[in-house]
Design a protein around this motif. Structure first.
Motif, PDB file in Angstrom:
ATOM      1  N   LYS A 124       0.815  -1.215   0.000  1.00 45.77           N
ATOM      2  CA  LYS A 124       0.000   0.000   0.000  1.00 45.77           C
ATOM      3  C   LYS A 124       0.849   1.267   0.000  1.00 45.77           C
ATOM      4  CE  LYS A 124      -0.676   0.103   5.058  1.00 45.77           C
ATOM      5  NZ  LYS A 124       0.169  -1.080   5.360  1.00 45.77           N
ATOM      6  N   ASN A 125       2.113   1.142   0.411  1.00 48.82           N
ATOM      7  CA  ASN A 125       3.000   2.310   0.461  1.00 48.82           C
ATOM      8  C   ASN A 125       4.122   2.238  -0.573  1.00 48.82           C
ATOM      9  OD1 ASN A 125       1.625   3.563   2.642  1.00 48.82           O
ATOM     10  ND2 ASN A 125       2.628   2.153   4.059  1.00 48.82           N
ATOM     11  N   GLY A 126       3.918   1.426  -1.604  1.00 48.80           N
ATOM     12  CA  GLY A 126       4.927   1.335  -2.649  1.00 48.80           C
ATOM     13  C   GLY A 126       5.696   0.033  -2.622  1.00 48.80           C
ATOM     14  N   ALA A 127       6.908   0.079  -3.144  1.00 48.42           N
ATOM     15  CA  ALA A 127       7.707  -1.131  -3.327  1.00 48.42           C
ATOM     16  C   ALA A 127       9.148  -0.884  -2.891  1.00 48.42           C
ATOM     17  CB  ALA A 127       7.679  -1.558  -4.792  1.00 48.42           C
ATOM     18  N   HIS A 128       9.857  -1.980  -2.658  1.00 48.84           N
ATOM     19  CA  HIS A 128      11.306  -1.928  -2.463  1.00 48.84           C
ATOM     20  C   HIS A 128      11.952  -2.342  -3.771  1.00 48.84           C
ATOM     21  CE1 HIS A 128      10.248  -2.675   1.937  1.00 48.84           C
ATOM     22  NE2 HIS A 128      10.884  -1.512   1.935  1.00 48.84           N
ATOM     23  N   MET A 129      12.814  -1.500  -4.313  1.00 50.19           N
ATOM     24  CA  MET A 129      13.460  -1.790  -5.591  1.00 50.19           C
ATOM     25  C   MET A 129      14.972  -1.743  -5.412  1.00 50.19           C
ATOM     26  SD  MET A 129      10.725   0.375  -7.851  1.00 50.19           S
ATOM     27  CE  MET A 129      10.586   1.561  -6.522  1.00 50.19           C
ATOM     28  N   GLY A 130      15.512  -2.858  -4.937  1.00 51.52           N
ATOM     29  CA  GLY A 130      16.948  -2.966  -4.737  1.00 51.52           C
ATOM     30  C   GLY A 130      17.393  -2.696  -3.320  1.00 51.52           C
ATOM     31  N   ILE A 131      16.593  -1.920  -2.578  1.00 47.36           N
ATOM     32  CA  ILE A 131      16.981  -1.542  -1.216  1.00 47.36           C
ATOM     33  C   ILE A 131      15.741  -1.285  -0.363  1.00 47.36           C
ATOM     34  CG2 ILE A 131      17.146   0.903  -1.858  1.00 47.36           C
ATOM     35  CD1 ILE A 131      19.452   1.163   0.156  1.00 47.36           C
ATOM     36  N   ALA A 132      15.844  -1.650   0.908  1.00 48.65           N
ATOM     37  CA  ALA A 132      14.850  -1.272   1.913  1.00 48.65           C
ATOM     38  C   ALA A 132      15.568  -0.405   2.938  1.00 48.65           C
ATOM     39  CB  ALA A 132      14.246  -2.498   2.582  1.00 48.65           C
ATOM     40  N   LYS A 133      15.017   0.783   3.189  1.00 47.15           N
ATOM     41  CA  LYS A 133      15.670   1.731   4.089  1.00 47.15           C
ATOM     42  C   LYS A 133      14.995   1.744   5.461  1.00 47.15           C
ATOM     43  CE  LYS A 133      16.962   4.875   0.328  1.00 47.15           C
ATOM     44  NZ  LYS A 133      16.792   6.256  -0.204  1.00 47.15           N
ATOM     45  N   LYS A 151      21.830  -4.730  14.366  1.00 43.87           N
ATOM     46  CA  LYS A 151      21.564  -3.333  14.675  1.00 43.87           C
ATOM     47  C   LYS A 151      20.057  -3.095  14.703  1.00 43.87           C
ATOM     48  CE  LYS A 151      25.799  -1.361  12.711  1.00 43.87           C
ATOM     49  NZ  LYS A 151      26.365  -0.451  11.682  1.00 43.87           N
ATOM     50  N   ASN A 152      19.604  -2.242  15.613  1.00 42.66           N
ATOM     51  CA  ASN A 152      18.169  -2.025  15.805  1.00 42.66           C
ATOM     52  C   ASN A 152      17.484  -1.416  14.589  1.00 42.66           C
ATOM     53  OD1 ASN A 152      18.952  -2.832  18.316  1.00 42.66           O
ATOM     54  ND2 ASN A 152      18.017  -1.122  19.414  1.00 42.66           N
ATOM     55  N   GLU A 153      18.247  -0.673  13.805  1.00 42.79           N
ATOM     56  CA  GLU A 153      17.727  -0.083  12.572  1.00 42.79           C
ATOM     57  C   GLU A 153      18.765  -0.268  11.476  1.00 42.79           C
ATOM     58  OE1 GLU A 153      16.154   4.225  10.828  1.00 42.79           O
ATOM     59  OE2 GLU A 153      16.124   3.838  12.987  1.00 42.79           O
ATOM     60  N   PHE A 154      18.315  -0.666  10.287  1.00 39.93           N
ATOM     61  CA  PHE A 154      19.271  -0.985   9.238  1.00 39.93           C
ATOM     62  C   PHE A 154      18.665  -0.798   7.857  1.00 39.93           C
ATOM     63  CE2 PHE A 154      17.000  -4.796  10.587  1.00 39.93           C
ATOM     64  CZ  PHE A 154      16.614  -5.402   9.409  1.00 39.93           C
ATOM     65  N   ASN A 155      19.541  -0.613   6.880  1.00 40.75           N
ATOM     66  CA  ASN A 155      19.181  -0.671   5.467  1.00 40.75           C
ATOM     67  C   ASN A 155      19.621  -2.028   4.943  1.00 40.75           C
ATOM     68  OD1 ASN A 155      18.372   1.994   5.735  1.00 40.75           O
ATOM     69  ND2 ASN A 155      20.255   2.823   4.856  1.00 40.75           N
ATOM     70  N   THR A 156      18.956  -2.515   3.902  1.00 39.15           N
ATOM     71  CA  THR A 156      19.248  -3.873   3.455  1.00 39.15           C
ATOM     72  C   THR A 156      18.843  -4.079   1.999  1.00 39.15           C
ATOM     73  OG1 THR A 156      18.751  -6.234   3.885  1.00 39.15           O
ATOM     74  CG2 THR A 156      16.982  -4.667   4.276  1.00 39.15           C
ATOM     75  N   HIS A 234      18.260   6.772  -8.150  1.00 42.77           N
ATOM     76  CA  HIS A 234      17.957   5.649  -7.248  1.00 42.77           C
ATOM     77  C   HIS A 234      19.105   4.636  -7.243  1.00 42.77           C
ATOM     78  CE1 HIS A 234      15.505   2.784  -5.023  1.00 42.77           C
ATOM     79  NE2 HIS A 234      15.799   1.859  -5.936  1.00 42.77           N
ATOM     80  N   ILE A 235      19.615   4.315  -8.414  1.00 42.32           N
ATOM     81  CA  ILE A 235      20.741   3.382  -8.505  1.00 42.32           C
ATOM     82  C   ILE A 235      21.964   3.955  -7.784  1.00 42.32           C
ATOM     83  CG2 ILE A 235      22.372   2.272 -10.076  1.00 42.32           C
ATOM     84  CD1 ILE A 235      19.610   0.978 -10.086  1.00 42.32           C
ATOM     85  N   SER A 236      22.177   5.243  -7.910  1.00 39.78           N
ATOM     86  CA  SER A 236      23.317   5.883  -7.235  1.00 39.78           C
ATOM     87  C   SER A 236      23.196   5.785  -5.720  1.00 39.78           C
ATOM     88  CB  SER A 236      23.410   7.359  -7.646  1.00 39.78           C
ATOM     89  OG  SER A 236      23.711   7.485  -9.020  1.00 39.78           O
ATOM     90  N   VAL A 237      21.970   5.907  -5.218  1.00 37.92           N
ATOM     91  CA  VAL A 237      21.737   5.774  -3.769  1.00 37.92           C
ATOM     92  C   VAL A 237      22.132   4.371  -3.296  1.00 37.92           C
ATOM     93  CG1 VAL A 237      19.935   5.626  -1.996  1.00 37.92           C
ATOM     94  CG2 VAL A 237      19.944   7.532  -3.614  1.00 37.92           C
ATOM     95  N   ILE A 238      21.751   3.362  -4.066  1.00 41.55           N
ATOM     96  CA  ILE A 238      22.088   1.986  -3.671  1.00 41.55           C
ATOM     97  C   ILE A 238      23.589   1.766  -3.731  1.00 41.55           C
ATOM     98  CG2 ILE A 238      21.651  -0.467  -4.060  1.00 41.55           C
ATOM     99  CD1 ILE A 238      19.080   0.279  -5.498  1.00 41.55           C
ATOM    100  N   LYS A 239      24.237   2.326  -4.745  1.00 42.86           N
ATOM    101  CA  LYS A 239      25.691   2.179  -4.866  1.00 42.86           C
ATOM    102  C   LYS A 239      26.404   2.810  -3.678  1.00 42.86           C
ATOM    103  CE  LYS A 239      26.018   1.823  -9.913  1.00 42.86           C
ATOM    104  NZ  LYS A 239      26.483   2.475 -11.165  1.00 42.86           N
TER     105      LYS A 239
END
Length: 263
Positions: A124-133, A151-156, A234-239
């Protein structure tokens, strides 16, 4: 202690596996197997495709021999409810009935949730495309062995368009973020226990970047990005995130599950 016996359930049909092989160098199941062997080099690991009746039947005949069962990610959309998808759900239900310790990743979490009585819909709030923040472990998750040392909070790394919108009975949400309420989930079903993740501890960002690039045209056509420039940003953010990724922190869930099935 004896070597672990693990069953991996491939989440893709053969056609979809070709894209994953191009992106990651291996099928999703083979990629997960390689990670398991990194931590448990003597483990005996079998891979089956639940759409193959012969493979499914053979695995169910010896279900009690497995210390754990892992359901991988995949490219199908559960609410399409094709005959192939019905077979995945049926096989998951059989595993849940057998009282096993189960790891369920992305598509695997959705399949096991539905098999246990939950529901899945488009996110309902969109999708994860390569990364979940900013995946946040909640109080129940902090006490759960899935997230021991995490870690209690992470990106993956992550890739999903759908989410578990209604959890099964006797389930506990362990982690969430702004896109999916259910990012980590514990399901108790009869004597079976499922540790589920709506993200990929089994993948590297380099692999999800490749997968995102391979899906670029479809993502643009479906308005997940405004234009090529938006996609490139978006790709640059993941890199950039890849430069900061800790392999140890990323894979705690995998190692914790392997520890769990040893006990």
């Amino acid at each position: 202690m004896k070597n672990l016996d693990i069953l991996i359930v491939e989440g893709n049909i053969e056609q979809d596996s070709k894209m994953f092989i191009e992106a990651a160098g291996a099928k999703v199941s083979e990629n997960l197997k390689n990670l398991f062997l990194k931590f448990e080099p003597k483990a005996n690991i079998e891979i089956i495709h639940p759409g193959n009746d012969k493979e499914s039947s053979a695995a169910l005949d010896k279900i009690n021999s497995y210390d754990g069962i892992a359901f991988t990610g995949g490219a199908m959309r559960l609410n399409d409810m094709s005959e192939e998808i019905k077979k995945h759900i049926k096989f998951a239900k059989e595993c849940l009935e057998s009282g096993k310790k189960i790891l369920a990743i992305c598509w695997g979490l959705q399949v096991c949730s539905v098999a246990a009585g939950g529901k899945v819909n488009k996110g309902k709030n969109g999708a994860h495309m390569g990364i979940a923040k900013s995946v946040k472990i909640n109080e129940a998750g902090l006490r759960h062995p899935l997230y021991e040392s995490k870690k209690n909070e992470f990106n993956t790394p992550a890739f999903n368009f759908d989410e578990v919108c209604e959890i099964p009975e006797n389930s506990i949400v362990l982690a969430s973020n702004s896109v999916n309420d259910v990012m980590g989930l514990n399901i108790n079903y009869k004597n079976s226990v499922v540790w589920g993740m709506q993200y990929h501890s089994d993948y590297e960002y380099k692999q999800t970047i490749n997968l995102t690039n391979l899906r670029k045209e479809k993502l643009l056509n479906n308005n997940y990005f405004k234009n090529d420039d938006d996609f490139s940003k978006h790709i640059s953010v993941i890199k950039e995130e890849d430069k900061k990724l800790s392999f140890e922190n990323k894979t705690f869930e995998i190692r914790n599950w392997l520890k769990f099935i040893k006990d």
